[in-house]
Design a protein around this motif. Sequence first.
Motif, PDB file in Angstrom:
ATOM      1  N   ARG A   1       0.833  -1.198   0.000  1.00  0.00           N
ATOM      2  CA  ARG A   1       0.000   0.000   0.000  1.00  0.00           C
ATOM      3  C   ARG A   1       0.874   1.257   0.000  1.00  0.00           C
ATOM      4  O   ARG A   1       2.006   1.232   0.483  1.00  0.00           O
ATOM      5  CB  ARG A   1      -0.934   0.003   1.215  1.00  0.00           C
ATOM      6  CG  ARG A   1      -0.206   0.036   2.512  1.00  0.00           C
ATOM      7  CD  ARG A   1      -1.047  -0.493   3.669  1.00  0.00           C
ATOM      8  NE  ARG A   1      -0.180  -0.724   4.808  1.00  0.00           N
ATOM      9  CZ  ARG A   1       0.033   0.155   5.784  1.00  0.00           C
ATOM     10  NH1 ARG A   1      -0.588   1.308   5.763  1.00  0.00           N
ATOM     11  NH2 ARG A   1       0.852  -0.138   6.760  1.00  0.00           N
ATOM     12  N   PRO A   2       0.332   2.345  -0.513  1.00  0.00           N
ATOM     13  CA  PRO A   2       1.127   3.558  -0.732  1.00  0.00           C
ATOM     14  C   PRO A   2       1.189   4.456   0.506  1.00  0.00           C
ATOM     15  O   PRO A   2       0.667   5.557   0.482  1.00  0.00           O
ATOM     16  CB  PRO A   2       0.389   4.248  -1.876  1.00  0.00           C
ATOM     17  CG  PRO A   2      -1.050   3.883  -1.652  1.00  0.00           C
ATOM     18  CD  PRO A   2      -1.030   2.487  -1.081  1.00  0.00           C
ATOM     19  N   ASN A   3       1.838   4.001   1.556  1.00  0.00           N
ATOM     20  CA  ASN A   3       1.954   4.852   2.747  1.00  0.00           C
ATOM     21  C   ASN A   3       3.277   5.636   2.714  1.00  0.00           C
ATOM     22  O   ASN A   3       3.945   5.730   1.694  1.00  0.00           O
ATOM     23  CB  ASN A   3       1.846   3.995   4.019  1.00  0.00           C
ATOM     24  CG  ASN A   3       3.097   3.137   4.233  1.00  0.00           C
ATOM     25  OD1 ASN A   3       3.937   3.019   3.334  1.00  0.00           O
ATOM     26  ND2 ASN A   3       3.220   2.555   5.404  1.00  0.00           N
TER      27      ASN A   3
ATOM     28  N   GLU B   1       6.397   6.046  -0.168  1.00  0.00           N
ATOM     29  CA  GLU B   1       6.831   7.339  -0.700  1.00  0.00           C
ATOM     30  C   GLU B   1       8.340   7.501  -0.593  1.00  0.00           C
ATOM     31  O   GLU B   1       9.013   7.926  -1.541  1.00  0.00           O
ATOM     32  CB  GLU B   1       6.126   8.471   0.063  1.00  0.00           C
ATOM     33  CG  GLU B   1       6.374   9.832  -0.540  1.00  0.00           C
ATOM     34  CD  GLU B   1       6.479  10.920   0.494  1.00  0.00           C
ATOM     35  OE1 GLU B   1       7.168  11.910   0.220  1.00  0.00           O
ATOM     36  OE2 GLU B   1       5.884  10.778   1.574  1.00  0.00           O
TER      37      GLU B   1
ATOM     38  N   ASP C   1      -3.339   6.174  -7.757  1.00  0.00           N
ATOM     39  CA  ASP C   1      -4.174   7.241  -7.191  1.00  0.00           C
ATOM     40  C   ASP C   1      -3.368   8.147  -6.271  1.00  0.00           C
ATOM     41  O   ASP C   1      -3.639   9.340  -6.154  1.00  0.00           O
ATOM     42  CB  ASP C   1      -5.337   6.638  -6.393  1.00  0.00           C
ATOM     43  CG  ASP C   1      -6.396   6.020  -7.297  1.00  0.00           C
ATOM     44  OD1 ASP C   1      -6.334   6.256  -8.527  1.00  0.00           O
ATOM     45  OD2 ASP C   1      -7.264   5.292  -6.779  1.00  0.00           O
ATOM     46  N   ALA C   2      -2.402   7.546  -5.586  1.00  0.00           N
ATOM     47  CA  ALA C   2      -1.592   8.325  -4.646  1.00  0.00           C
ATOM     48  C   ALA C   2      -0.457   9.058  -5.346  1.00  0.00           C
ATOM     49  O   ALA C   2       0.307   9.784  -4.705  1.00  0.00           O
ATOM     50  CB  ALA C   2      -1.026   7.409  -3.560  1.00  0.00           C
TER      51      ALA C   2
ATOM     52  N   THR D   1      -2.825  10.210   3.005  1.00  0.00           N
ATOM     53  CA  THR D   1      -2.311   9.009   2.346  1.00  0.00           C
ATOM     54  C   THR D   1      -1.056   8.475   3.017  1.00  0.00           C
ATOM     55  O   THR D   1      -0.760   7.284   2.941  1.00  0.00           O
ATOM     56  CB  THR D   1      -2.006   9.309   0.864  1.00  0.00           C
ATOM     57  OG1 THR D   1      -3.157   9.908   0.279  1.00  0.00           O
ATOM     58  CG2 THR D   1      -1.665   8.040   0.109  1.00  0.00           C
TER      59      THR D   1
ATOM     60  N   PHE E   1       2.727  13.148  -1.549  1.00  0.00           N
ATOM     61  CA  PHE E   1       1.270  13.065  -1.483  1.00  0.00           C
ATOM     62  C   PHE E   1       0.682  14.457  -1.298  1.00  0.00           C
ATOM     63  O   PHE E   1       1.286  15.337  -0.690  1.00  0.00           O
ATOM     64  CB  PHE E   1       0.822  12.181  -0.320  1.00  0.00           C
ATOM     65  CG  PHE E   1       1.356  10.778  -0.357  1.00  0.00           C
ATOM     66  CD1 PHE E   1       1.328  10.020  -1.521  1.00  0.00           C
ATOM     67  CD2 PHE E   1       1.893  10.203   0.785  1.00  0.00           C
ATOM     68  CE1 PHE E   1       1.811   8.718  -1.552  1.00  0.00           C
ATOM     69  CE2 PHE E   1       2.371   8.906   0.771  1.00  0.00           C
ATOM     70  CZ  PHE E   1       2.335   8.159  -0.398  1.00  0.00           C
TER      71      PHE E   1
ATOM     72  N   ASP F   1      -5.556  15.592  -0.098  1.00  0.00           N
ATOM     73  CA  ASP F   1      -6.033  14.273  -0.490  1.00  0.00           C
ATOM     74  C   ASP F   1      -7.111  13.752   0.457  1.00  0.00           C
ATOM     75  O   ASP F   1      -7.009  13.864   1.659  1.00  0.00           O
ATOM     76  CB  ASP F   1      -4.829  13.333  -0.451  1.00  0.00           C
ATOM     77  CG  ASP F   1      -5.238  11.901  -0.676  1.00  0.00           C
ATOM     78  OD1 ASP F   1      -6.023  11.683  -1.595  1.00  0.00           O
ATOM     79  OD2 ASP F   1      -4.769  11.048   0.080  1.00  0.00           O
TER      80      ASP F   1
ATOM     81  N   ARG G   1      -8.714  10.529  -0.449  1.00  0.00           N
ATOM     82  CA  ARG G   1      -9.048   9.166  -0.902  1.00  0.00           C
ATOM     83  C   ARG G   1      -9.303   8.265   0.296  1.00  0.00           C
ATOM     84  O   ARG G   1      -8.787   8.481   1.386  1.00  0.00           O
ATOM     85  CB  ARG G   1      -7.886   8.573  -1.692  1.00  0.00           C
ATOM     86  CG  ARG G   1      -7.823   9.043  -3.119  1.00  0.00           C
ATOM     87  CD  ARG G   1      -6.675   8.347  -3.810  1.00  0.00           C
ATOM     88  NE  ARG G   1      -5.407   8.677  -3.182  1.00  0.00           N
ATOM     89  CZ  ARG G   1      -4.765   9.808  -3.381  1.00  0.00           C
ATOM     90  NH1 ARG G   1      -5.251  10.723  -4.182  1.00  0.00           N
ATOM     91  NH2 ARG G   1      -3.617  10.031  -2.771  1.00  0.00           N
TER      92      ARG G   1
END
Lengths: 354, 354
Positions: free
Chosen positions: A35-37, A41, A63-64, B253, B341, B345, B347
């Motif tokens: 997942r993009p946490n 990043e 999406d992120a 995010t 990010f 945001d 999402r």
Amino acid sequence: MIHVGVNGYGTIGKRVADAVAAQPDMTVSGVAKTRPNYEAETAVRRGYDLYAAIDDRADAFADAGLDVAGGLEELIEASDIVVDCCPSDIGPKNRPVYEDRDTPAIFQGGEGADIADVSFNARSNFEDARDADYVRVVSCNTTALSRVIAPLEEEYGIEKVRVTLVRRSGDPSETGRGPVNDVLPDPVSIPSHHGPDVNTIFPDVDIDTLALKAPTTLMHTHSLNVTLESEPDESAILDLLADESRIFTIPETADIDGAGKLKDYALDSGRPRGDLWENCVWAESVGMEGPDLYLFQNVHQESDVIPENIDAIRAMVTDVDAAASIDRTNEALDVGLESLFDAHDDREAVPVDD
Amino acid sequence: MIHVGVNGYGTIGKRVADAVAAQPDMTVSGVAKTRPNYEAETAVRRGYDLYAAIDDRADAFADAGLDVAGGLEELIEASDIVVDCCPSDIGPKNRPVYEDRDTPAIFQGGEGADIADVSFNARSNFEDARDADYVRVVSCNTTALSRVIAPLEEEYGIEKVRVTLVRRSGDPSETGRGPVNDVLPDPVSIPSHHGPDVNTIFPDVDIDTLALKAPTTLMHTHSLNVTLESEPDESAILDLLADESRIFTIPETADIDGAGKLKDYALDSGRPRGDLWENCVWAESVGMEGPDLYLFQNVHQESDVIPENIDAIRAMVTDVDAAASIDRTNEALDVGLESLFDAHDDREAVPVDD
């Protein structure tokens, strides 16, 4: 150049990736994350190719705003070897995926010993992993115990090992874990699994372990008793431990009383993430009563297995020997914290007021 | 080149020294310490000239194997300006020592406001310190509050500020502090000193503060309410804060839920010592109810005042203006954490399983 994929980019995976990137003979082929946490990043910012560990999550990364290079299968294809740093119990689901692609893999100590052909500690049984396809680097606690047992067994012989492990309850980022105000016998049944885990490295060492969980996050603490087959003096033990590149003996003059100051010292020393790859043994705690050795050591659960993973890679896919691999890993990471103070020091403390 | 001496090489002093060393127009003339602990050792390893802050302790350094270049007077003589980072209440004893040698000095926020001619926050009142001989950089909490108040006051006008500060009880290395299992109203009398301290920077802002101490070590947490003189929407507030170089708005995010993950993010980002020089404002917490702005922010007590000390030096002994100094400091330290990010945001979160 060995292309190393890292599957699972959390506490261990991100450190393995950075350690691989620091080696002269290895490169990071990519890292997989679910997942993009914030960790995903920083993987991107560090320049690692990012893969979606679960195929149908690729959209979440997009999406992120994070580009992914593919899914887990693509990462495996880009890799000579994969270091699996997924949470415990995910490894058994992953092993067939690696096998299907004829790709060797390393698992972490949270998995059962039966996940791999060999359990591994560089100091103790490097050659056992030679050419193995699936290897398990033992846990942070077992790694630390192995590093102390190996030289004692070689130098003096060991009659019996008894350890009480006061474990941290969670890592600093694991805010969902407890307890916050209790010390839990964990497991309450005796002995704990740590002794048998040490026996995956030292089948013949007689060891009993008891484990607790305390409301801290920084490091594990071991209260160690080793009944030796001879009776060396404390000074000889200190010399023996000081000669081990992955043991740091904390000198009295440093005025370090626990994990808080140990981590502060690591940060002051410029260690990435304040990591302490070495066992940290309080020199003042080292005591002999007849054949009984006693000591306290702290173990940084987030990082002490990192150099072991690097050495396991070399054992599996190169012909570099143990000593050369350990030296190369240590040099690339700067493992081997050395104080300017003498560990044998016994001067009186100066009054504390700053 | 400005020769900066640092008197007191603990949590703040060692960070000030490193920040000075990173500036293109400054150099560390030396650091003074009262005793040869692990911090003194790393000062030597970092190449700083070490001075014994108390003359009759020089022998203790020699006994520990650390060379000292002299005592406090010699450090002052080698310096154009001294940053006093001694524990609270030592500053008043030191000021006459600096005065006797016609050396300007900066004190920290643990001292009373009357120790210096000016209390300082770079964003808010840089010019007030111009050519002053004695300046006090306000505390970590007052610094963080000033950074939020300044843009809000300029953009919207402020009718009233109300803050509850849930403070960490000690730094990670301060193992002697409590409580370990309580939250203390501290001080129990209302308001706390933080409001009046903000008034040393903003004399006309109406502010009430209440303070607690919680059993944590990582960061302070502020629950902030600002009643504005107009009613902007939340998006405008987020944009305003995001434009401030010393405020980091934490995007949803990133999945950062507290100080543990914030510090982990800082370490992953390669920050020295995992320092967070910026206020850390949770974007999701920013809310408007009529003219009332609410938000949570975390404050890294060990480091947010560090860039402020650097700017105070320039205000006092150069003719560099506020904007140029802040830019230079930020660039040299890489202040200004920027997430990939978007802070706006919203999402849905991806399920957590790694």
